[in-house]
Design an enzyme around this catalytic site. Structure first.
Site, PDB file in Angstrom:
ATOM      1  N   TYR A  71      -2.953  -5.600  16.060  1.00  0.00           N
ATOM      2  CA  TYR A  71      -1.519  -5.399  16.296  1.00  0.00           C
ATOM      3  C   TYR A  71      -1.016  -4.246  15.434  1.00  0.00           C
ATOM      4  O   TYR A  71      -1.697  -3.769  14.541  1.00  0.00           O
ATOM      5  CB  TYR A  71      -0.727  -6.669  15.945  1.00  0.00           C
ATOM      6  CG  TYR A  71      -0.511  -6.802  14.453  1.00  0.00           C
ATOM      7  CD1 TYR A  71       0.690  -6.393  13.875  1.00  0.00           C
ATOM      8  CD2 TYR A  71      -1.510  -7.272  13.620  1.00  0.00           C
ATOM      9  CE1 TYR A  71       0.881  -6.466  12.500  1.00  0.00           C
ATOM     10  CE2 TYR A  71      -1.332  -7.354  12.243  1.00  0.00           C
ATOM     11  CZ  TYR A  71      -0.131  -6.957  11.698  1.00  0.00           C
ATOM     12  OH  TYR A  71       0.058  -7.021  10.341  1.00  0.00           O
ATOM     13  N   LYS A  73       3.133  -2.916  13.901  1.00  0.00           N
ATOM     14  CA  LYS A  73       4.596  -2.980  13.941  1.00  0.00           C
ATOM     15  C   LYS A  73       5.084  -1.564  13.729  1.00  0.00           C
ATOM     16  O   LYS A  73       4.564  -0.827  12.896  1.00  0.00           O
ATOM     17  CB  LYS A  73       5.156  -3.886  12.841  1.00  0.00           C
ATOM     18  CG  LYS A  73       4.908  -5.354  13.090  1.00  0.00           C
ATOM     19  CD  LYS A  73       5.541  -6.214  12.013  1.00  0.00           C
ATOM     20  CE  LYS A  73       5.219  -7.684  12.244  1.00  0.00           C
ATOM     21  NZ  LYS A  73       5.754  -8.534  11.156  1.00  0.00           N
ATOM     22  N   GLU A  74       6.092  -1.199  14.532  1.00  0.00           N
ATOM     23  CA  GLU A  74       6.683   0.126  14.368  1.00  0.00           C
ATOM     24  C   GLU A  74       8.193   0.013  14.329  1.00  0.00           C
ATOM     25  O   GLU A  74       8.770  -0.911  14.875  1.00  0.00           O
ATOM     26  CB  GLU A  74       6.212   1.095  15.453  1.00  0.00           C
ATOM     27  CG  GLU A  74       6.613   0.742  16.855  1.00  0.00           C
ATOM     28  CD  GLU A  74       6.059   1.710  17.898  1.00  0.00           C
ATOM     29  OE1 GLU A  74       5.244   2.584  17.565  1.00  0.00           O
ATOM     30  OE2 GLU A  74       6.466   1.583  19.061  1.00  0.00           O
ATOM     31  N   LYS A  86      13.037  10.187  21.042  1.00  0.00           N
ATOM     32  CA  LYS A  86      12.862   8.930  20.318  1.00  0.00           C
ATOM     33  C   LYS A  86      11.633   9.073  19.422  1.00  0.00           C
ATOM     34  O   LYS A  86      10.600   9.566  19.860  1.00  0.00           O
ATOM     35  CB  LYS A  86      12.642   7.780  21.299  1.00  0.00           C
ATOM     36  CG  LYS A  86      12.442   6.423  20.647  1.00  0.00           C
ATOM     37  CD  LYS A  86      12.258   5.379  21.740  1.00  0.00           C
ATOM     38  CE  LYS A  86      12.172   3.982  21.205  1.00  0.00           C
ATOM     39  NZ  LYS A  86      12.021   3.025  22.320  1.00  0.00           N
TER      40      LYS A  86
END
Length: 164
Positions: A71, A73-74, A86
């Site tokens: 996994y 996370k950002e 973005k």
């Protein structure tokens, strides 16, 4: 010593205007569609914090069998509605767990001057890591971002046809 790098690729999406594509890319809709359309290719995206603006954190869980950490996370660090840009940075898992000091994705949604019903998605990955970890560089690829752009473009085109 640090290794810094950048890779950029442009993907043309036919049949979808830049404004329509930006509506998907600018917030959480992108993650929802990735989870729905590409769970076996890219993974599933789950919002952890925020509502799609700067500061939002999402967790991407990779499909089983994907090399590396399961996994990442950002955090959304930049959303510019005027320029349709973005940026996100990995803050946990993924490349961060592999030892990268920086792993940033920049997505730009550009109007195609040749055709107002096509869009150019410029995807850029910027990274920084210690030279002792150079063996991880082959894992840095823009391919998932291209797959995402192509798949979402096709989805939006099909959606237009069924509502027309």
């Amino acid at each position: 010593m640090k290794i810094q790098g950048k890779i950029t690729e442009e993907t043309v999406v036919v049949g979808v205007g830049a404004e329509e594509m930006w509506k998907v890319y600018s917030g959480l809709e992108l993650g929802r569609l990735v989870s729905e359309l590409l769970p076996h290719d890219i993974g599933t995206v789950q919002p952890i914090q925020g509502h799609g603006g700067v500061g939002t954190i999402v967790k991407l869980t990779f499909p089983p069998g994907t090399p590396g950490v399961g996994y990442l996370k950002e955090i959304f660090t930049k959303i510019d509605d005027e320029k349709r840009v973005k940026e996100t940075e990995t803050i946990e898992g993924g490349f961060k767990a592999m030892g990268f000091d920086l792993y940033r994705i920049r997505l730009e949604i550009l109007e195609n001057s040749a055709d107002d019903q096509s869009t150019i998605i410029r995807s850029t990955i910027e990274y920084e890591l210690d030279e002792n970890l150079a063996n991880f560089l082959p894992f840095v690829t823009i391919k998932p971002l291209q797959t995402m752009a192509e798949t979402i473009g096709k989805y939006l085109c099909e959606k237009k046809k069924t509502t027309a």
